[in-house]
Design a protein around this motif. Structure first.
Motif, PDB file in Angstrom:
ATOM      1  N   PRO A 149       0.806  -1.227   0.000  1.00 39.93           N
ATOM      2  CA  PRO A 149       0.000   0.000   0.000  1.00 39.93           C
ATOM      3  C   PRO A 149       0.842   1.282   0.000  1.00 39.93           C
ATOM      4  CG  PRO A 149      -0.799  -1.565   1.633  1.00 39.93           C
ATOM      5  CD  PRO A 149       0.507  -2.085   1.141  1.00 39.93           C
ATOM      6  N   SER A 150       2.107   1.180   0.432  1.00 40.16           N
ATOM      7  CA  SER A 150       2.951   2.376   0.455  1.00 40.16           C
ATOM      8  C   SER A 150       3.464   2.755  -0.924  1.00 40.16           C
ATOM      9  CB  SER A 150       4.153   2.157   1.381  1.00 40.16           C
ATOM     10  OG  SER A 150       3.715   2.069   2.711  1.00 40.16           O
ATOM     11  N   CYS A 151       3.378   1.834  -1.870  1.00 36.58           N
ATOM     12  CA  CYS A 151       3.901   2.144  -3.210  1.00 36.58           C
ATOM     13  C   CYS A 151       2.857   2.915  -3.992  1.00 36.58           C
ATOM     14  CB  CYS A 151       4.295   0.876  -3.955  1.00 36.58           C
ATOM     15  SG  CYS A 151       4.862   1.234  -5.632  1.00 36.58           S
ATOM     16  N   PHE A 152       3.198   4.158  -4.376  1.00 41.99           N
ATOM     17  CA  PHE A 152       2.305   5.006  -5.161  1.00 41.99           C
ATOM     18  C   PHE A 152       2.430   4.707  -6.659  1.00 41.99           C
ATOM     19  CE2 PHE A 152       1.068   8.850  -2.459  1.00 41.99           C
ATOM     20  CZ  PHE A 152       1.467   8.293  -1.260  1.00 41.99           C
ATOM     21  N   ALA A 153       3.346   3.810  -7.010  1.00 40.42           N
ATOM     22  CA  ALA A 153       3.636   3.568  -8.433  1.00 40.42           C
ATOM     23  C   ALA A 153       3.972   4.881  -9.146  1.00 40.42           C
ATOM     24  CB  ALA A 153       2.482   2.852  -9.126  1.00 40.42           C
ATOM     25  N   CYS A 154       4.846   5.657  -8.517  1.00 43.55           N
ATOM     26  CA  CYS A 154       5.232   6.935  -9.116  1.00 43.55           C
ATOM     27  C   CYS A 154       6.390   6.766 -10.094  1.00 43.55           C
ATOM     28  CB  CYS A 154       5.608   7.949  -8.035  1.00 43.55           C
ATOM     29  SG  CYS A 154       7.141   7.579  -7.161  1.00 43.55           S
ATOM     30  N   SER A 155       7.111   5.653  -9.988  1.00 41.76           N
ATOM     31  CA  SER A 155       8.288   5.341 -10.796  1.00 41.76           C
ATOM     32  C   SER A 155       9.523   6.134 -10.386  1.00 41.76           C
ATOM     33  CB  SER A 155       8.024   5.496 -12.307  1.00 41.76           C
ATOM     34  OG  SER A 155       7.882   6.868 -12.668  1.00 41.76           O
ATOM     35  N   CYS A 189      11.147   8.476  -3.213  1.00 37.42           N
ATOM     36  CA  CYS A 189       9.969   7.640  -2.963  1.00 37.42           C
ATOM     37  C   CYS A 189       8.891   8.401  -2.201  1.00 37.42           C
ATOM     38  CB  CYS A 189      10.355   6.387  -2.188  1.00 37.42           C
ATOM     39  SG  CYS A 189       8.925   5.321  -1.885  1.00 37.42           S
ATOM     40  N   LEU A 190       7.671   8.391  -2.738  1.00 34.44           N
ATOM     41  CA  LEU A 190       6.552   9.049  -2.068  1.00 34.44           C
ATOM     42  C   LEU A 190       6.067   8.237  -0.871  1.00 34.44           C
ATOM     43  CD1 LEU A 190       4.437  10.138  -5.163  1.00 34.44           C
ATOM     44  CD2 LEU A 190       5.749  11.620  -3.669  1.00 34.44           C
ATOM     45  N   GLY A 191       6.329   6.951  -0.875  1.00 31.37           N
ATOM     46  CA  GLY A 191       5.766   6.086   0.163  1.00 31.37           C
ATOM     47  C   GLY A 191       6.769   5.663   1.228  1.00 31.37           C
ATOM     48  N   ALA A 192       7.935   6.307   1.232  1.00 33.73           N
ATOM     49  CA  ALA A 192       8.972   5.988   2.227  1.00 33.73           C
ATOM     50  C   ALA A 192       9.329   4.504   2.210  1.00 33.73           C
ATOM     51  CB  ALA A 192       8.524   6.419   3.622  1.00 33.73           C
ATOM     52  N   ARG A 213      15.013   2.388   3.897  1.00 35.46           N
ATOM     53  CA  ARG A 213      13.840   2.078   4.729  1.00 35.46           C
ATOM     54  C   ARG A 213      13.462   0.601   4.603  1.00 35.46           C
ATOM     55  NH1 ARG A 213      10.621   6.714   6.688  1.00 35.46           N
ATOM     56  NH2 ARG A 213      11.557   8.530   5.699  1.00 35.46           N
TER      57      ARG A 213
END
Lengths: 660, 342
Positions: B234-240, B325-328, B333
């Motif tokens: 859930p922490s992955c925003f798939a922002c690349s 990373c947007l999701g830390a 981490r």
């Protein structure tokens, strides 16, 4: 965001490590922002309709035709027979030029833009309660919050940089409360998710305010010193019934109580909201209900708190600030205010219309009625983005002349008589104002393709053609004229904006800008508490249309997709249109994942594909609105919020059928 | 140590830069208002910035740009658009980036677009004599002192002298141009050099969890599946962002950009964190959940299944993904969570 170029090509996007908001991060739309710039489908010449075809022409021909059409409409129906839609994607300079063009060249207040379908209720509501319709805090302020209440905002998808900041506050230990009918990604991280029914925002907010007053959790001193009308608010909530609130909202009473307690008893509690609050027939009253909640708890005017509407487009805040609205000049100076109007008349040397003009949807209705004859639409695609698509297309067809300025031949532009090619963000100078009121420079990195020009330059040339030059020669000169007439921006210059920009109000050249609004007093002096009562959605489910449809946005797409859908990686991510549906509803309708389905409402029907998911509750289906192949606006409701003229895009009644 | 030269003063470095600039387009990392970035240096009289931070955008874009035209056509005419850049020098590469270039050199060894750029480049390293904020190169054998992959590599000693290691004939040639004398290091300088390296290593906070986490990912019995990845999904925003800033990531997608009868076949950086990256035409997805894609990313970075082929783990410890990373869930981490688990 930095754009790297290679000759006249956009070569790469790079994050901006020192930026106060993004801090080296970009969302997937940012990383893919360059790909639409040199899309082979960019418009490079003006187009003129000849019969059924739009054919390339010179600027001279295009301006000649546009000027003739505008003159004819005015000769026929007076100045108010023409209307201008400006763009929340364009710069402040473009929008200021548009509002000056409408008011001085066309002599009408018929100017509006897409804020009408996003945050017009915030502007109307917060203007009434606080005196200023914008985020009262800053994005970085989320780092200082101990409680974050997110209401009707899917921030990780629609505002990922802000969503990331909220999640980081949560990791740091701040309490996270999410109010949303859908189980969003953010909701899965929340300490408390209030999964309210569609359109139950007022009863939920009122219940929280009622509980706060009942338990003595209000900030009595703040209320006494800084707010007025508490007695009326108290009276309106007298005898409020928590059990009734539970029944109406669908949220367990214990959760309402917990949310009220956490939010009220945390000093630094930030309230962040989005279109889930505004896109309702009671959008303005929803905003007022949230404003009441933030005011009784004393959460406005201090660090780590505030009431914060998240604006959706890169410059929708700026387009509002610039007065691309039917009732105000730049800086929210009312056209009906004699002093303000006189100031602008004096500066521009021309008499100005003194009655508010038509909003977007009112222009469409006037077009349908025949009183509006010619429309100029800059960088918007109302055929895709406005409710009740069939009404929109019919209205545009009823015009004598439709002029559209855009980067691409959008669905709206395809219906135009004259199409004008515009420069993109990478091809012009100017400023954007972000959702946190931060005014920032953009700098030209590329030549516009072919004959494309910035919006402001098109408007200036057209003004000259109509014999009323606005005197604009550069973006900077427009900015300087704007700041001289706009107290909110008065202390800004391109030089001062150079590095990190400035947050308004910035009243003189020594003013460092304003991170937190309403610190000492509200923009309107004392804040106003205004009782509001439950207004159910204009259309409720019934036997014929048993489901409720809501709309939302996807992380990978922006607006009508005219830019983002040209990026191959973004386009690859999602099928072209989907309908989220709960497994139980899917079973009732004999629908599996990925089925072709028809969604019907009283206004139309749309074919799309099912996505079976527990992210939506039973009885609710949801569609993203980016896809012209399956636009939910074929079925959405154009019932209007009477205070802001916002259509109810977030809820309507639909029936569903599997295609066989 | 390879062949060396010793400069008596930092100031002499300008002679070397001037010599390089005569043969190559010179690029150095410069600080500006948006951070630090590689910039073309036209005027070598501007002093070299020894303390420039690691730029968020690495050096891979010089060899493998975000957008790379492969083929162009018009009517019936088709031409391959092989790049032919003038010779260029990257002056000031940190050891992490040198390791990453070495890694990509293997991956792209037969890719003409990469190779044509790469063979025109002179790589000049500058050893890190103190830790950067987010880097953990020492835990993944990528620094802070470079071991290989450079034409020249510079170490600034505390006494103001600079040790110049010569890695290749190209490096040798520019030293000759600059009239630098090639010498063996004397014992005292050698000791100073070793001390500088020891001090540099010691300046990094110890991160024992990195090796523990890598060991877990490579546990003989369970491998990558011995780790519970669901919490990361859930922490992955798939922002690349992670793969875009990663100096070893090399995936790309190929698209045709055409109108009428003319167009270009172009490749863009791609990202395995995007849902569409692995989705098959049938709709089947081998990594259907975000957590599966997060697992796959770190599997490719840290599994021994790839080190055999590419000679090292796919992470050089630069810390860029932790920033982007947007999701830390950047490397530090994730490795921190894994190294603490179990």
């Amino acid at each position: 965001m930095l754009l790297g170029t290679n000759g006249q090509r956009a070569a790469e996007i790079r994050p901006h490590l020192e930026h106060p908001v993004s801090r080296g991060q970009l969302c997937v739309k940012g990383w893919n922002a360059a790909q639409c710039l040199r899309d082979p489908a960019r418009l490079t010449t003006p187009l003129l309709r000849r019969g059924a075809l739009l054919e390339p022409c010179s600027w001279d021909e295009a301006f000649g035709a546009a000027a003739a059409a505008l003159r004819a409409a005015r000769a026929d129906g007076g100045p108010d027979a023409v209307g201008l839609i400006s763009s929340a994607r364009a710069t402040n300079e473009d929008n200021f030029a548009a509002m000056k063009f409408a008011r001085t060249v066309l002599a009408t207040n018929n100017i509006d833009h897409c804020a009408r379908v996003c945050h017009a209720p915030s502007v109307a509501g917060l203007q009434r309660t606080l005196g200023s319709g914008a985020m009262t805090s800053s994005i970085a302020d989320i780092d200082r919050a101990d409680c974050v209440l997110v209401w009707g905002a899917d921030t990780t998808e629609s505002h990922p940089i802000i969503g990331a900041r909220i999640l980081s506050a949560k990791r740091r230990g701040a309490r996270l409360i999410v109010v949303d009918p859908r189980r969003t990604r953010l909701a899965t991280f929340a300490d408390l998710h209030l999964q309210l029914r569609l359109g139950a925002d007022i009863p939920l907010a009122n219940a929280m305010v009622g509980l706060i007053l009942e338990h003595g959790w209000e900030d009595a001193r703040y209320l006494a010193e800084r707010c007025e009308n508490l007695a009326a608010l108290r009276n309106s909530l007298d005898g409020f019934d928590l059990a009734a609130a539970e029944a109406r909202t669908g949220v367990p009473a214990a959760h309402i109580l917990q949310a009220a307690r956490w939010y009220a008893t945390t000093t630094r509690a930030s309230l962040i909201y989005g279109l889930g609050v505004t896109q309702h027939v009671c959008g303005t009253e929803n905003v007022i209900a949230l404003s009441n909640l933030a005011l009784v708890t004393g959460h406005i005017g201090i660090e780590g708190a505030g009431i914060n509407p998240l604006r959706g487009q890169n410059n929708v805040q700026g387009a509002c600030d610039m007065g691309a609205l039917p009732n105000v000049f730049s800086g929210y100076q009312a056209v009906t205010d004699v002093a303000a109007r006189t100031k602008f008349e004096h500066a521009w040397g021309v008499g100005l219309p003194d009655t508010p003009g038509l909003t977007t949807l009112a222009m469409q209705r006037a077009a349908h009625d025949g009183t509006l004859r010619c429309m100029l639409i800059m960088g918007e695609d109302p055929v895709i983005t406005d409710p009740a698509q069939t009404h929109v297309t019919r209205a545009l067809a009823d015009l004598d002349c439709l002029i559209v300025a855009d980067m691409f031949l959008t669905d709206t532009a395809q219906r135009a008589d004259i199409v004008l090619p515009v420069a993109s963000w990478a091809e012009k100078d100017g400023t954007f104002t972000s959702t946190e009121r931060r005014v920032q420079r953009i700098r030209r990195a590329l030549q516009p393709p072919g004959a494309a020009r910035p919006d402001w330059a098109i408007l200036e040339a057209l003004a000259q053609r109509l014999g009323r030059s606005m005197g604009f020669r550069s973006a900077q000169q427009i900015f300087d004229e704007m700041t001289a007439l706009t107290p909110l921006y008065a202390g800004m210059t391109y030089t001062r904006l150079d590095r990190d920009g400035l947050q308004w109000p910035c009243v003189d050249e020594t003013d460092p800008g304003t991170a937190v609004l309403h610190r000492e007093q509200f923009a309107c002096g004392k804040a106003r508490l205004i009782p509001v009562t439950d207004t159910p959605p204009a259309e409720l489910p019934d036997a014929a249309f048993p489901l409720q449809l809501t709309t939302f946005r996807l992380h990978q797409q922006y607006g009508s997709g005219s830019m983002t859908r040209r990026a191959p990686l973004l386009e690859r991510e999602n099928p072209r249109g989907l309908l989220w549906i709960h497994p139980a509803d899917a079973a009732t309708h004999g629908i599996d994942d990925g089925c072709e389905v028809v969604v019907r409402s009283r206004r139309g029907e749309v074919k799309t594909r099912s996505h079976v998911s527990t992210e939506v509750p039973r009885g609710v289906v949801a569609m993203p609105y980016h896809f012209r192949e399956a636009p939910p606006n074929l079925v959405t409701n154009d019932a209007l919020d009477p205070l802001s003229r916002m259509p109810e895009l977030k809820v309507c009644a639909v029936a569903l059928e599997r295609c066989r | 140590m390879t062949q060396t030269s010793v400069l008596e003063a930092r100031a002499r470095i300008d002679a070397l830069r001037a010599a390089i600039a005569r043969r190559y387009r010179l690029f150095e990392v410069r600080r500006h208002t948006a951070g630090a970035d590689w910039q073309r240096i036209d005027d070598v009289s501007e002093p070299f910035d020894w303390d420039a931070p690691l730029p968020l955008s690495g050096a891979k874009r010089f060899f493998f740009p975000q957008r790379d035209a492969l083929v162009r056509w018009e009517g019936g005419r088709v031409e391959e658009t092989l790049p032919a850049p003038p010779p260029f020098a990257l002056f000031g590469l940190r050891s992490c980036d040198l390791e990453a270039i070495g890694y990509q050199d293997q991956f792209f060894a037969t890719d003409p677009y990469y190779v044509r750029r790469r063979e025109r480049a002179l790589l000049v390293g500058v050893n890190c004599t103190r830790a950067c904020a987010g880097g953990f190169c020492r835990e993944v054998d990528a620094g802070p002192f470079a071991r290989q992959g450079f034409d020249l590599n510079l170490t600034s000693l505390p006494d103001g002298r600079v040790v110049v290691e010569i890695g290749t004939r190209l490096g040798h040639a520019v030293c000759a141009d600059a009239d630098l004398t090639v010498t063996e290091l004397d014992a005292a300088t050698r000791a100073g050099f070793d001390q500088a390296r020891a001090d540099a290593i010691a300046s990094f906070p110890a991160r024992p969890f990195v090796r523990r986490a890598i060991a877990r990912i490579n546990a003989a019995d369970t491998g990558i599946n011995g780790v519970d990845w669901t919490a990361f999904g859930p922490s992955c925003f798939a922002c690349s962002g992670c793969s875009n800033v990663c100096p070893t990531c090399s995936c790309f997608t190929v698209v045709d950009e055409a109108r009428d009868n003319a167009g270009e076949r172009v490749r863009y950086w791609d990202s395995c964190l995007l849902e569409g990256f692995q989705r098959e035409a049938s709709g089947y997805h081998p990594a259907p959940r975000p957590a599966d894609r997060v697992r796959r990313f770190w599997y490719h970075k840290f599994s021994d299944d790839f080190t055999a082929e590419l000679g090292r783990v796919g992470c050089v410890g630069c810390g860029r993904c932790d920033t982007a990373c947007l999701g830390a869930i950047g490397a530090e981490r994730v490795l921190g969570a894994l190294g603490a688990q179990g």
